[in-house]
Motif scaffolding. Sequence first.
Motif, PDB file in Angstrom:
ATOM      1  N   ILE A  70       0.918  -1.259  -0.108  1.00  0.00           N
ATOM      2  CA  ILE A  70      -0.055  -0.116   0.142  1.00  0.00           C
ATOM      3  C   ILE A  70       0.747   1.239  -0.051  1.00  0.00           C
ATOM      4  CG2 ILE A  70      -1.499   1.201   1.326  1.00  0.00           C
ATOM      5  CD1 ILE A  70      -2.842  -1.216   2.335  1.00  0.00           C
ATOM      6  N   ARG A  71       1.944   1.246   0.631  1.00  0.00           N
ATOM      7  CA  ARG A  71       2.928   2.348   0.790  1.00  0.00           C
ATOM      8  C   ARG A  71       3.915   2.705  -0.476  1.00  0.00           C
ATOM      9  NH1 ARG A  71      -0.627   5.108   3.274  1.00  0.00           N
ATOM     10  NH2 ARG A  71      -0.685   4.910   5.651  1.00  0.00           N
ATOM     11  N   THR A  72       4.034   1.320  -0.926  1.00  0.00           N
ATOM     12  CA  THR A  72       5.350   1.431  -1.751  1.00  0.00           C
ATOM     13  C   THR A  72       4.717   1.216  -3.213  1.00  0.00           C
ATOM     14  OG1 THR A  72       5.964  -0.554  -1.119  1.00  0.00           O
ATOM     15  CG2 THR A  72       7.028   1.246  -0.070  1.00  0.00           C
ATOM     16  N   THR A  73       4.121   0.059  -3.406  1.00  0.00           N
ATOM     17  CA  THR A  73       3.682  -0.116  -4.668  1.00  0.00           C
ATOM     18  C   THR A  73       2.230   0.165  -5.021  1.00  0.00           C
ATOM     19  OG1 THR A  73       3.681  -2.399  -4.200  1.00  0.00           O
ATOM     20  CG2 THR A  73       5.579  -1.840  -5.098  1.00  0.00           C
ATOM     21  N   ALA A  74       1.383  -1.040  -4.969  1.00  0.00           N
ATOM     22  CA  ALA A  74      -0.210  -0.900  -4.939  1.00  0.00           C
ATOM     23  C   ALA A  74      -0.796  -2.120  -4.215  1.00  0.00           C
ATOM     24  CB  ALA A  74      -0.410  -0.840  -6.216  1.00  0.00           C
ATOM     25  N   GLY A  75      -1.729  -1.804  -3.257  1.00  0.00           N
ATOM     26  CA  GLY A  75      -2.567  -2.928  -2.684  1.00  0.00           C
ATOM     27  C   GLY A  75      -3.943  -2.991  -3.211  1.00  0.00           C
ATOM     28  N   LEU A  76      -4.489  -4.076  -3.242  1.00  0.00           N
ATOM     29  CA  LEU A  76      -5.673  -4.201  -3.881  1.00  0.00           C
ATOM     30  C   LEU A  76      -6.582  -4.844  -2.838  1.00  0.00           C
ATOM     31  CD1 LEU A  76      -7.488  -3.848  -6.419  1.00  0.00           C
ATOM     32  CD2 LEU A  76      -7.145  -6.154  -6.767  1.00  0.00           C
ATOM     33  N   LEU A  77      -7.719  -4.039  -2.224  1.00  0.00           N
ATOM     34  CA  LEU A  77      -8.725  -4.407  -1.141  1.00  0.00           C
ATOM     35  C   LEU A  77      -9.987  -4.653  -1.731  1.00  0.00           C
ATOM     36  CD1 LEU A  77      -6.670  -1.723   0.063  1.00  0.00           C
ATOM     37  CD2 LEU A  77      -7.149  -3.420   1.848  1.00  0.00           C
ATOM     38  N   ASP A  78     -10.613  -5.713  -1.376  1.00  0.00           N
ATOM     39  CA  ASP A  78     -11.890  -5.979  -1.550  1.00  0.00           C
ATOM     40  C   ASP A  78     -12.669  -5.106  -0.617  1.00  0.00           C
ATOM     41  OD1 ASP A  78     -14.538  -6.951  -1.675  1.00  0.00           O
ATOM     42  OD2 ASP A  78     -14.153  -9.057  -1.650  1.00  0.00           O
ATOM     43  N   VAL A  79     -13.447  -4.084  -0.800  1.00  0.00           N
ATOM     44  CA  VAL A  79     -14.104  -3.082   0.082  1.00  0.00           C
ATOM     45  C   VAL A  79     -15.622  -3.316  -0.155  1.00  0.00           C
ATOM     46  CG1 VAL A  79     -12.355  -1.628   0.508  1.00  0.00           C
ATOM     47  CG2 VAL A  79     -13.922  -1.021  -1.222  1.00  0.00           C
ATOM     48  N   THR A  80     -16.102  -4.357  -0.840  1.00  0.00           N
ATOM     49  CA  THR A  80     -17.508  -4.740  -1.187  1.00  0.00           C
ATOM     50  C   THR A  80     -18.573  -4.498   0.210  1.00  0.00           C
ATOM     51  OG1 THR A  80     -16.881  -5.978  -2.808  1.00  0.00           O
ATOM     52  CG2 THR A  80     -19.159  -6.173  -2.268  1.00  0.00           C
ATOM     53  N   PRO A  81     -17.932  -5.086   1.265  1.00  0.00           N
ATOM     54  CA  PRO A  81     -18.821  -4.941   2.458  1.00  0.00           C
ATOM     55  C   PRO A  81     -19.422  -3.684   2.986  1.00  0.00           C
ATOM     56  CG  PRO A  81     -17.119  -6.471   2.653  1.00  0.00           C
ATOM     57  CD  PRO A  81     -16.749  -5.715   1.519  1.00  0.00           C
ATOM     58  N   LEU A  82     -18.666  -2.444   2.357  1.00  0.00           N
ATOM     59  CA  LEU A  82     -19.152  -1.009   2.752  1.00  0.00           C
ATOM     60  C   LEU A  82     -20.737  -1.136   2.122  1.00  0.00           C
ATOM     61  CD1 LEU A  82     -16.437   1.269   1.356  1.00  0.00           C
ATOM     62  CD2 LEU A  82     -17.337   1.071   3.838  1.00  0.00           C
ATOM     63  N   HIS A  83     -21.506  -0.342   2.934  1.00  0.00           N
ATOM     64  CA  HIS A  83     -22.975  -0.141   2.606  1.00  0.00           C
ATOM     65  C   HIS A  83     -22.990   0.812   1.565  1.00  0.00           C
ATOM     66  CE1 HIS A  83     -24.703  -2.933   5.539  1.00  0.00           C
ATOM     67  NE2 HIS A  83     -23.584  -2.686   6.125  1.00  0.00           N
ATOM     68  N   LYS A  84     -23.786   0.685   0.549  1.00  0.00           N
ATOM     69  CA  LYS A  84     -23.838   1.804  -0.709  1.00  0.00           C
ATOM     70  C   LYS A  84     -25.369   2.095  -0.824  1.00  0.00           C
ATOM     71  CE  LYS A  84     -21.711  -1.723  -2.220  1.00  0.00           C
ATOM     72  NZ  LYS A  84     -20.671  -2.701  -1.708  1.00  0.00           N
ATOM     73  N   TYR A  85     -25.535   3.261  -0.831  1.00  0.00           N
ATOM     74  CA  TYR A  85     -26.993   3.583  -1.038  1.00  0.00           C
ATOM     75  C   TYR A  85     -27.101   4.675  -2.404  1.00  0.00           C
ATOM     76  CZ  TYR A  85     -27.602   1.786   3.561  1.00  0.00           C
ATOM     77  OH  TYR A  85     -27.383   0.687   4.396  1.00  0.00           O
ATOM     78  N   MET A  86     -27.957   4.351  -3.377  1.00  0.00           N
ATOM     79  CA  MET A  86     -27.945   5.178  -4.328  1.00  0.00           C
ATOM     80  C   MET A  86     -29.189   6.186  -4.151  1.00  0.00           C
ATOM     81  SD  MET A  86     -26.602   5.834  -7.291  1.00  0.00           S
ATOM     82  CE  MET A  86     -25.857   4.136  -7.743  1.00  0.00           C
ATOM     83  N   ILE A  87     -29.000   7.489  -4.102  1.00  0.00           N
ATOM     84  CA  ILE A  87     -29.916   8.471  -3.555  1.00  0.00           C
ATOM     85  C   ILE A  87     -30.249   9.182  -4.988  1.00  0.00           C
ATOM     86  CG2 ILE A  87     -30.596  10.457  -2.173  1.00  0.00           C
ATOM     87  CD1 ILE A  87     -28.475   8.741  -0.238  1.00  0.00           C
ATOM     88  N   SER A  88     -31.469   9.259  -5.598  1.00  0.00           N
ATOM     89  CA  SER A  88     -31.656  10.070  -6.830  1.00  0.00           C
ATOM     90  C   SER A  88     -33.039  10.802  -6.690  1.00  0.00           C
ATOM     91  CB  SER A  88     -31.601   9.180  -7.828  1.00  0.00           C
ATOM     92  OG  SER A  88     -32.488   8.009  -7.724  1.00  0.00           O
ATOM     93  N   GLY A  89     -33.122  11.701  -7.575  1.00  0.00           N
ATOM     94  CA  GLY A  89     -34.472  12.241  -7.668  1.00  0.00           C
ATOM     95  C   GLY A  89     -34.130  13.826  -7.313  1.00  0.00           C
ATOM     96  N   ARG A  90     -35.083  14.674  -7.666  1.00  0.00           N
ATOM     97  CA  ARG A  90     -35.054  16.033  -7.340  1.00  0.00           C
ATOM     98  C   ARG A  90     -34.358  16.450  -6.065  1.00  0.00           C
ATOM     99  NH1 ARG A  90     -38.984  19.894  -6.820  1.00  0.00           N
ATOM    100  NH2 ARG A  90     -40.491  18.072  -6.260  1.00  0.00           N
ATOM    101  N   ASP A  91     -34.889  15.862  -5.061  1.00  0.00           N
ATOM    102  CA  ASP A  91     -34.416  16.352  -3.526  1.00  0.00           C
ATOM    103  C   ASP A  91     -33.434  15.274  -3.072  1.00  0.00           C
ATOM    104  OD1 ASP A  91     -36.366  18.120  -3.417  1.00  0.00           O
ATOM    105  OD2 ASP A  91     -37.960  16.786  -2.743  1.00  0.00           O
ATOM    106  N   ALA A  92     -32.690  14.901  -3.952  1.00  0.00           N
ATOM    107  CA  ALA A  92     -31.457  13.829  -3.517  1.00  0.00           C
ATOM    108  C   ALA A  92     -30.534  14.776  -2.807  1.00  0.00           C
ATOM    109  CB  ALA A  92     -30.825  13.263  -4.897  1.00  0.00           C
ATOM    110  N   ALA A  93     -30.157  16.097  -3.356  1.00  0.00           N
ATOM    111  CA  ALA A  93     -29.134  16.640  -2.713  1.00  0.00           C
ATOM    112  C   ALA A  93     -29.798  17.492  -1.404  1.00  0.00           C
ATOM    113  CB  ALA A  93     -28.716  17.843  -3.620  1.00  0.00           C
ATOM    114  N   PRO A  94     -31.184  17.846  -1.481  1.00  0.00           N
ATOM    115  CA  PRO A  94     -31.636  18.334  -0.164  1.00  0.00           C
ATOM    116  C   PRO A  94     -31.962  17.303   1.046  1.00  0.00           C
ATOM    117  CG  PRO A  94     -32.967  19.078  -1.919  1.00  0.00           C
ATOM    118  CD  PRO A  94     -31.689  18.238  -2.622  1.00  0.00           C
TER     119      PRO A  94
END
Lengths: 526, 408, 526
Positions: free
Chosen positions: B54-78
């Motif tokens: 991670i610090r000197t070349t590249a590390g590949l991490l599976d971060v799928t367990p993060l929760h991911k929510y898609m928020i869409s629509g006119r009031d998404a930002a509000p």
Amino acid sequence: MRYDSIIIGAGHNGLVAAVRLAKAGQRVLVLEKRHSVGGIAITEELIPRFHFNTCVDYIRWLHPRLLKELKLEDDRFKVQWTDPSVVTPLPDGNCLRLSADASTTAESIRQFSKADAENWSGFIDRIAQLVAFLEPLYSMTPPPVPDLGLEHLISMRGLLKPLRKYGRKTLVELLRVLPMTMPELLDEWFESEPLRGTLAASAIHGLCQGPMAVGTAYLFLHNHVGCRNGALRPAGFVQGGMGNFSNALAAAAEHLGVDIRTNAIVRKILTDENQAGGVLLGSGEEFKAHRIISNAGPSVTLLDLVGRENLEPRFTRQVKAIKYRGAMARIHLALNDLPRFRVFTDEADLRGVISISPKLEYLEQAYDAAKYGRCSYHPYLEIVIPSLTDSTLAPDGKHTMSITLQYAPYQLRQGEWNKGTKEALLQSALSTVSEYAPGFGDLIEDTVVLSPLDLEEQFGLTEGNINHGEMMLDQFFFMRPVAGWAQYRTPIENLYLCGSGTHPGGGITGAPGWNASREILRDLKN
Amino acid sequence: MTESRLFAGKTELRLTPFHARTAELCQAQEWRRWSGYLAASAYDLTPENEYFAIRTTAGLLDVTPLHKYMISGRDAAPLLNRIVTRNISKCKLHQVMYTPWCDEKGKVIDDGTVQHLEENKFRLTSADPNLHWLTENSSGMDVKIRDDSETTAALALQGPNSRDILNQISTVNLDKLKFFCLTHVKLGDIPVTVSRTGYTGDLGYEIWTERENALAMWDLIMETGKPHGITPAGIYALDIARIEAGLILIEVDYISAHHAIIDARESSPYELGLGWAVKLKKGDFIGKKALLKEKRQGPAWQFQTIEIEWIPLEKLYRNIGLPPQLPTTAWRTSTPIYVNKRQVGYATSGCWSPLLKKYIALAHLETEYSKIGTQLKFEVKVEHYRHLTPATVMRKPAFDPERKRSCP
Amino acid sequence: MSRRYDAIVVGGGHNGLVAAAYLARAGKTVLVLERRDVLGGAAVSEEVFPGFTFSVCSYVVSLLKSDIIRDLQLSRHGLELLPLESTFTPLPNDDYLIRWADHDKTRQELYRHSPRDAEQYDRFGQLMNQIGMAVKPILEMVPPDPSRLSFAALRELVKLGRHFKSLGQEKFAALAKLMTMSAADLLDEWFEFEPLKATISASGIIGTFMGPRSPGSAYVMLHHYMGDIDGVFRAWGFQRGGTGEVSMSIARSALELGADIKTEAPVSKLMVQNGKAIGVALENGDEFYSKVVISGLDPKLTFLKLVDEKELPQDFVTSIRNFRIRGSSGKVNLALDALPNFTAIPGYGPHLRGAISISPSYDYLETAYDDAKYGNFSRQPFIDMILPSVLDPAMAPPGKHVMSCFVQYAPYDLNGGWNDAQREAFGDAVVDAIAQFAPNIKDIILHRQVLTPWDLENTFGLTEGNIFHGELSLQQLFFLRPAASWADYRTPIRGYYQCGSGTHPGGGISGATGQMAATEILKEWR
């Protein structure tokens, strides 16, 4: 122009608050969305030349200082207490009469049970003792339990009087009785079904629960606060109709300089950084005021008029959890003659409340249907014929009849409230009445049915609950309308509630309006 | 309704879409739970290699367990503006914002990123499930909230070589992609969203794609990365990197207000060193009232990186004839911190930084004792006995390379 | 024959045994008198059919206090609680719901039905935990008597007030609401997936005469959440060898501590002299004398059967008469040739190692309740089952199984009364209900034992078959259990004490009432 206070809704509690604030020198504006004042305390010509108390037929208890302080005790406002107050016709041709006089009532009970007749005077004494504790409780602002300071204990001093009179044991007894079911309470006193049914009927008024539900004993006591010794299920009919009470209040208010506007629909309570500062009408008009007092129900006021986006999630959650569940329908009939009930020999029997409650299980079975989102096949009916005591309500020789029907749940599992379902409801009421008054159907000139949905749409009663929230123990006292906000204030500064959704709850009492205005005036001083 | 549905998958620990590959690679057989998923703690028998990747070349991490929510629509930002403490109206298209969010008492519920994917479309990532909180607070708004946690696969490619690796397979060159920005590209022929974000405090990217693309994407990146020294990395390596970077971890460094049980366990953003992410000038948001008040009064706690001084620590060991012994992985046990024999705070996670050669920890300190340079006493256990050893409040983050934010 | 004891305990149920053990531990001479030939009262294991051992009545252990386990060294005396790791609710559409001991697994299973519920589940658990913590100190205190203004009572009340204050407004309000609301209303605020709500709500109806929509059921639910095995909240366990082994472990401990225990020794009367208890007389005429007598029986038996009424104040007798003790549950014990095969999850699996709940929806439970309200047993009852032989193969012959089915509702006052035909019909209804989800059940039943409330009364001395020695309704809790002013384990007769589930804090295999009664008695002795 800027008012000191704007009151949303000219229901009787709103008007009481208006009068009290005006008396304290406030400039007050009352905004009513309907064509006339009164909210549910209203009398309308629902059928040409026939006048009906659209929602509520009678009063039971008024805040004790109301009449005197508002100077209503004159010609404009007369109450007639009927005697017997309630009669219960039975399918077998007998009938039970509850009268103001204990021995008369006991005589009527004796035909069903000697033991019950013996117990009657003991029972009414006990009820009188218990409600003696509730009456001062109803006149006070609920303390912010559990954070009680000395000042809150002092504010509860009204309880000392009944405590001195009846002792701590009675207070403990009250705590024991409040969470009871009606059969639990009645089992300790009575065995005869007509009496049990008729008393239990008073414990389900406006509730979507049967008498076997915990806390119905509380509602029973609630409905007997202030009841004069002996008269259970009292019914006071206002001369000229319930609307006259509201008109008298409105007149008193206007006399004190209150502006009352009808046909003024409030769309929004204007808030800025948690401060209420005015209202926006449907017409686009805006009114500014230092404080807003809402006589509307808590959900209408907070979720609709203030808006969820201006409230914190926890509070919103609390308000959303308020239970309404209206289950009562109103049926108004124009009759061309006085109905003849098989069992009634005396016209006096028709003057009070006719209660279709032959037994307690009858009521519970009526509720069972509502539990599954259906209307009762054999509903509980409370029938009044106001034109008998007040001939101004109907043309000569003709009569008005109003029926309160339970259960007609707001949320139907199948179908929705429309002409068809209302017609079916009407038929179930008529066939029930006809069992006791054969040929009754022939007298009907016209009918009006108000479903819980109609009550919601016309009177702004959330889910058609006429008490602005179910009258159950989890919505009682310091938990009405929600715990933490039972002192008529809201998380929005300068916004107050004064309707039946606040302590002490429903009924034409004036107490919420009275208590709310006391808190507002207290804030003004500070 | 078969047995297999019950016991072979549905209600056992979930497997990420990369599991076929990660399971093959996980020599150490060290796994742990992460949000109901099985996640590799370390692939190699010695996780140090993964950290250095991670610090000197590249590390590949599976971060799928993060929760991911898609928020869409006119009031998404509000809606997001009502919930999070940062000002989402300032989150430009294709920008990413890191932000905490609070309950009505101004206490942190969770922290994560808001990705402005398209006009009126955002992805919120979080450590805890937040669907109910989002939905509950959106009533009356014109907004759609979709839980993409299961359907979106996510990898983090972190480390100095990560850009070179991606540039080799990306349809668009990523040299211009700024820190905390995102872009929609194809890797090979796999459509993905690449955000220049991560949990390591280094140059790095997170790559988001549909679940069914997962294995192809893994293979492509691993294949391309080989000459660049790519190494699959597990949670042990990540933990050290994030402590160096001063990044907080929920349920370790703070307890979500939704799980705290008692008030004393809750923390405000100010107390977690996230005051910079609280925008009190924006419109009303959940917790604003409480945060305004806290800002006025000043927070009772601060969250800092401390350095446990090496020489005195070494001496404690030397006194009993031992060389210094530190765990090779990061620790997560609460450790008391004193000033003049009074406890003034506690460290919640710490590690030996292999790169900085420092023993560092993240610590909650009473505000009075949180200034950089403040001398503290840190509790250590040396061969069964407790000692207090000197420590100092240092600048956070302990490791902050220029490459993290710079573009070539 | 006669011998003097310091204390005599009437009834060898688990609470009586706990009281005896604690007294013996304090160096007192104690005699326990049990009517039956087995110890344990309702916590009893019996080999009902050759080779098949059943926890005949009470079948799971959750509430046993961990300090009792330590104080009486129960583990050394055979207490071995195996965890029940799941609750399995088969559904009519052949789907199912399982909650596991493992958080991630439960979350995932819930997520399958409702992502939002999966999220809410944690927070609900947290709330119940908090409320449980808030209630525990109350459960552990001797109820003060608010109608007596003694210094001690006042001090206890102040302590209580302080405790409530320390909870803060939010938790206190949640608790206050929870005391009176319905389990359904509470759960509706949290969850949307009905089988989940119904299954959780089922613990709010166990042992009561309520449906999940009945106000008051939320408290009973909380009561069941309070279980603590070794200090871990909410863990349900199964005792190796059946629940009787819990009682036996307490009995062994008591014996070791020096107590005498006599079985087949039915007590007929309490002997009273000058208003003071002096001993008991057995049905066979034997008399035993002691300084104190402690009754582990329910309040009805304790006061109305064992004691001559004239020894008690009249209002106290009235209170005990009015104490509600309607039984509502039955028990069906099945000896099986094989394991039941559920359509939802065929074959053997971990779902058979936990509780299996037939509670697919609110309506299912409410309909079951409706039957009971009007005096019938439920045609489609709520059933809570476990298969003890899966956890402890010694309960049945190799390859065979025992299944324990707790059934509701079976009213004590059945229309027409309980008889053999009704009992079998009830048993059939239970098997039919199980067969809807596990069709092979009918083919694998070797023996069947059906216990109606009437059987529970006759065999186990549970008046009206109530497993809690009195309903857990608000007016029968805390300082009102079993009667106002006598909730401190004392009775109007000096030297006579009560230690059964009919006292605070009520039912379940907790041992709390026995422990607290013993503590009070020892306090007085000191």
